[in-house]
Design a protein around this motif. Structure first.
Motif, mmCIF file in Angstrom:
data_model
loop_
_atom_site.group_PDB
_atom_site.id
_atom_site.type_symbol
_atom_site.label_atom_id
_atom_site.label_comp_id
_atom_site.label_asym_id
_atom_site.label_seq_id
_atom_site.Cartn_x
_atom_site.Cartn_y
_atom_site.Cartn_z
ATOM 1 N N LEU A 240 0.930 -1.132 -0.021
ATOM 2 C CA LEU A 240 0.020 -0.013 -0.063
ATOM 3 C C LEU A 240 0.871 1.233 0.099
ATOM 4 C CD1 LEU A 240 -2.948 -1.123 2.702
ATOM 5 C CD2 LEU A 240 -3.057 -0.504 0.091
ATOM 6 N N LEU A 241 1.916 1.173 0.813
ATOM 7 C CA LEU A 241 2.905 2.240 0.662
ATOM 8 C C LEU A 241 3.322 2.627 -0.553
ATOM 9 C CD1 LEU A 241 4.263 4.347 2.544
ATOM 10 C CD2 LEU A 241 6.096 2.630 2.882
ATOM 11 N N HIS A 242 3.899 1.859 -1.338
ATOM 12 C CA HIS A 242 4.368 1.843 -2.616
ATOM 13 C C HIS A 242 3.342 2.161 -3.695
ATOM 14 C CE1 HIS A 242 8.585 1.348 -1.343
ATOM 15 N NE2 HIS A 242 8.249 -0.019 -0.646
ATOM 16 N N SER A 243 2.079 1.798 -3.197
ATOM 17 C CA SER A 243 1.235 1.871 -4.603
ATOM 18 C C SER A 243 0.620 3.399 -4.505
ATOM 19 C CB SER A 243 -0.273 1.269 -4.023
ATOM 20 O OG SER A 243 -0.873 1.880 -2.892
ATOM 21 N N ASP B 251 -2.766 8.290 2.129
ATOM 22 C CA ASP B 251 -2.105 9.177 2.668
ATOM 23 C C ASP B 251 -1.798 8.957 3.896
ATOM 24 O OD1 ASP B 251 -2.525 10.970 0.042
ATOM 25 O OD2 ASP B 251 -4.743 10.826 0.828
ATOM 26 N N ALA B 252 -2.413 8.183 4.667
ATOM 27 C CA ALA B 252 -1.899 7.662 6.257
ATOM 28 C C ALA B 252 -2.318 6.205 6.303
ATOM 29 C CB ALA B 252 -2.800 8.654 7.241
ATOM 30 N N LEU C 281 8.179 3.091 11.906
ATOM 31 C CA LEU C 281 8.998 3.879 11.588
ATOM 32 C C LEU C 281 9.327 3.949 10.224
ATOM 33 C CD1 LEU C 281 11.476 2.917 14.412
ATOM 34 C CD2 LEU C 281 9.992 4.756 14.549
ATOM 35 N N ARG C 282 9.252 2.763 9.391
ATOM 36 C CA ARG C 282 9.164 3.026 8.008
ATOM 37 C C ARG C 282 8.319 3.794 7.245
ATOM 38 N NH1 ARG C 282 9.825 4.169 3.580
ATOM 39 N NH2 ARG C 282 10.391 3.110 1.848
ATOM 40 N N ILE C 283 7.075 3.718 7.847
ATOM 41 C CA ILE C 283 6.148 4.745 7.350
ATOM 42 C C ILE C 283 6.151 6.085 7.742
ATOM 43 C CG2 ILE C 283 3.393 4.950 7.268
ATOM 44 C CD1 ILE C 283 3.082 1.984 7.971
ATOM 45 N N GLU D 19 8.777 7.389 7.986
ATOM 46 C CA GLU D 19 10.146 8.018 7.015
ATOM 47 C C GLU D 19 9.423 8.539 5.628
ATOM 48 O OE1 GLU D 19 13.016 4.767 6.757
ATOM 49 O OE2 GLU D 19 13.745 5.281 8.837
ATOM 50 N N SER D 20 8.405 7.838 5.215
ATOM 51 C CA SER D 20 7.863 8.162 3.856
ATOM 52 C C SER D 20 7.001 9.514 4.057
ATOM 53 C CB SER D 20 6.904 7.019 3.530
ATOM 54 O OG SER D 20 8.013 6.013 3.252
ATOM 55 N N GLY D 21 6.762 10.109 5.223
ATOM 56 C CA GLY D 21 6.097 11.175 5.494
ATOM 57 C C GLY D 21 4.826 11.120 5.647
ATOM 58 N N MET D 22 4.482 10.027 5.997
ATOM 59 C CA MET D 22 2.762 9.671 6.395
ATOM 60 C C MET D 22 2.578 9.356 7.819
ATOM 61 S SD MET D 22 1.601 7.176 3.348
ATOM 62 C CE MET D 22 2.016 7.306 1.573
ATOM 63 N N PRO D 23 1.191 9.954 8.592
ATOM 64 C CA PRO D 23 1.195 9.550 9.624
ATOM 65 C C PRO D 23 0.739 8.384 9.974
ATOM 66 C CG PRO D 23 -0.424 10.963 8.758
ATOM 67 C CD PRO D 23 0.594 10.931 7.697
#
Length: 243
Positions: free
Chosen positions: A86-89, A93-94, A109-111, A113-117
């Motif tokens: 889902l993150l790479h799709s 937005d969160a 922590l990885r999510i 880092e991608s700028g998503m809450p």
């Protein structure tokens, strides 16, 4: 008008109760639209029977994960893979993770880092590292639905902390005072909106965990601050009342 935030809710059914799902969805509605609702678990297991009754009424998609090896939690791995897909799709937005398992801390922590809450929901047994890593964390016991009410009308069963209980929580007191100090204007007063933003950016705090739906209500109950209403009573400002 700003675009509605799209939220992916992933549920670890092995490690969290089904009793608070309506409350979780109601809470997430404050932040955006929960367009992805995945419930992970081995649906052949009798222990998930309570969750089965919650799937259709709440438009939750069951994600089957067989326990291939005894003692190994295959659900965790499947849920992490789902989250990364889902993150790479780039279709959300969160994220909201409903689990009481600290094994998901690296995922949070990885999510981030991608700028998503990441909104966390788990039982009070949830280990502190997972709680602290989330953008916001709410204990599911505070989001239970009154069984006498209809499921489409969730009622938060909030157990409000008293003034003394709030003041005895040194971590809470430090957080509130630091937020007020860091956001104070030249006259020493802090706008509640800026206080709330500071807290959100620096902790996983939620007033619901203390029994209050709004930060302003918790601050009033604590009596740690002088309060002044401005702009015709629509804006709350606070100031540390220590002499």
């Amino acid at each position: 008008m700003p675009e509605t935030k799209k939220i992916a809710l992933l549920i670890d059914c092995d490690n969290v109760s089904h009793n608070s799902i309506e409350g979780v969805l109601a809470e997430l509605a404050k932040y955006g639209m929960v367009n992805v609702r995945h419930a992970h678990g081995d649906w052949n297991s009798p222990s998930l029977s309570g969750w089965v009754t919650k799937l259709h009424p709440n438009a939750i998609r069951p994600m089957q994960q067989f326990a291939y090896t005894k003692g190994k939690n295959a659900t965790d791995s499947a849920m992490i893979i789902d989250a990364m897909d889902l993150l790479h799709s780039k279709t959300v937005d969160a994220f909201a993770l409903m689990t009481s398992d600290s094994d998901f801390t690296p995922l949070v922590l990885r999510i981030l880092e991608s700028g998503m809450p990441v909104y966390g929901f788990g039982e009070k047994k949830t280990p502190q590292p997972f709680v602290d890593s989330c953008s916001l964390f709410i204990f599911t016991e505070n989001l239970s639905v009154d069984r006498e009410e209809k499921l489409d009308s969730p009622q938060l069963q909030l157990n409000k902390k008293t003034k003394n209980e709030l003041r005895q929580d040194s971590g809470l007191v430090r957080l509130l005072r630091a937020a007020a100090e860091q956001t104070a204007e030249d006259d020493g007063w802090s706008a509640l909106g800026r206080v709330g933003s500071y807290i959100s950016n620096n902790s996983s705090f939620s007033s619901i965990n203390y029994g209050y739906k709004k930060l302003g209500d918790l601050i009033r109950a604590s009596e740690l601050f002088d309060i002044e209403m401005r702009n015709g009573g629509t804006a709350m400002y606070i100031k540390d009342n220590r002499k």
